[in-house]
Design a protein around this motif. Structure first.
Motif, PDB file in Angstrom:
ATOM      1  N   ASN A 180       0.804  -1.221   0.000  1.00  0.00           N
ATOM      2  CA  ASN A 180       0.000   0.000   0.000  1.00  0.00           C
ATOM      3  C   ASN A 180       0.839   1.275   0.000  1.00  0.00           C
ATOM      4  O   ASN A 180       0.329   2.347  -0.297  1.00  0.00           O
ATOM      5  N   ASP A 181       2.127   1.170   0.306  1.00  0.00           N
ATOM      6  CA  ASP A 181       2.993   2.356   0.253  1.00  0.00           C
ATOM      7  C   ASP A 181       3.639   2.421  -1.131  1.00  0.00           C
ATOM      8  O   ASP A 181       4.802   2.117  -1.306  1.00  0.00           O
ATOM      9  N   LEU A 182       2.833   2.805  -2.094  1.00  0.00           N
ATOM     10  CA  LEU A 182       3.259   2.835  -3.495  1.00  0.00           C
ATOM     11  C   LEU A 182       3.925   4.173  -3.824  1.00  0.00           C
ATOM     12  O   LEU A 182       3.692   5.177  -3.158  1.00  0.00           O
ATOM     13  N   ASP A 183       4.735   4.179  -4.882  1.00  0.00           N
ATOM     14  CA  ASP A 183       5.411   5.401  -5.318  1.00  0.00           C
ATOM     15  C   ASP A 183       4.481   6.312  -6.115  1.00  0.00           C
ATOM     16  O   ASP A 183       4.639   7.531  -6.126  1.00  0.00           O
ATOM     17  N   LEU A 184       3.521   5.702  -6.802  1.00  0.00           N
ATOM     18  CA  LEU A 184       2.605   6.442  -7.667  1.00  0.00           C
ATOM     19  C   LEU A 184       1.321   5.643  -7.808  1.00  0.00           C
ATOM     20  O   LEU A 184       1.363   4.425  -7.993  1.00  0.00           O
ATOM     21  N   ILE A 185       0.190   6.345  -7.704  1.00  0.00           N
ATOM     22  CA  ILE A 185      -1.103   5.700  -7.959  1.00  0.00           C
ATOM     23  C   ILE A 185      -1.799   6.480  -9.069  1.00  0.00           C
ATOM     24  O   ILE A 185      -1.946   7.701  -8.990  1.00  0.00           O
TER      25      ILE A 185
END
Length: 185
Positions: A116-121
């Motif tokens: 869930n700690d993505l760089d880009l959504i």
């Protein structure tokens, strides 16, 4: 300015986008948005990218996902959870997908890698207010809840039917504005 009721605007946008989805113009605009995304600094800086598997009325994400894999990016797709929550699961060519009651394809493998700690959504939506980077989604609040809990870099791909110069709907306290919009114009 008189604000449009969100439910009415959603219904109008779904009708407009469904019709637009049957046109050559939609395919053309989807291609332009994909190329602009692939050239963006935000994408090049991201290793872990969240993106949904599009429905027919949305910007087509299948060629984008294929390009992300070619670029050796890790692709994560949303999965809805109880209480209008969601999480992102790893998506690759071997992932088995199931259609939800909303008609969205998700990874329901209980052993799927969750991140869930993505760089880009890349956030889907029905309408975007260009004046405030506001987004009108499908009404479940899944993305707003998620982005409040996991703030990260966001962007949306906005075709000509989705772009509103002024936000014509009420922005609620829980609505999370997008950080970036990639537009046709």
């Amino acid at each position: 300015m008189n604000l449009i009721n969100k439910k009415d605007l959603r219904n109008l946008q779904i009708r407009k986008l469904t019709e637009f989805g049957k046109t050559q113009q939609k395919q053309l605009e989807d291609g332009i948005l994909k190329e602009k995304l692939l050239k963006s600094r935000l994408l090049h800086q991201a290793e872990n990218v969240g993106i949904s598997i599009s429905m027919a009325l949305e910007v087509d994400t299948a060629p984008i996902i294929a390009a992300l894999w070619e670029m050796k990016k890790k692709v994560y797709i949303p999965r809805c959870l109880p209480k209008r929550k969601m999480e992102f699961t790893l998506y690759n060519k071997n992932t088995s997908l199931e259609k939800t009651k909303f008609g969205v394809l998700e990874n329901h493998d209980p052993k799927a890698e969750v991140k869930n700690d993505l760089d880009l959504i890349i956030v889907p939506g029905l309408a975007y207010g260009l004046d405030k980077n506001s987004r009108l989604g499908f009404g479940g609040g899944y993305y707003d809840r998620f982005l409040k809990k996991y703030p990260t870099q966001t962007l949306s791909l906005v075709n000509s039917i989705q772009a509103f110069d002024q936000t014509e709907w009420k922005i609620e306290d829980h609505d999370v504005p997008l950080k970036n919009l990639i537009l046709i114009k």
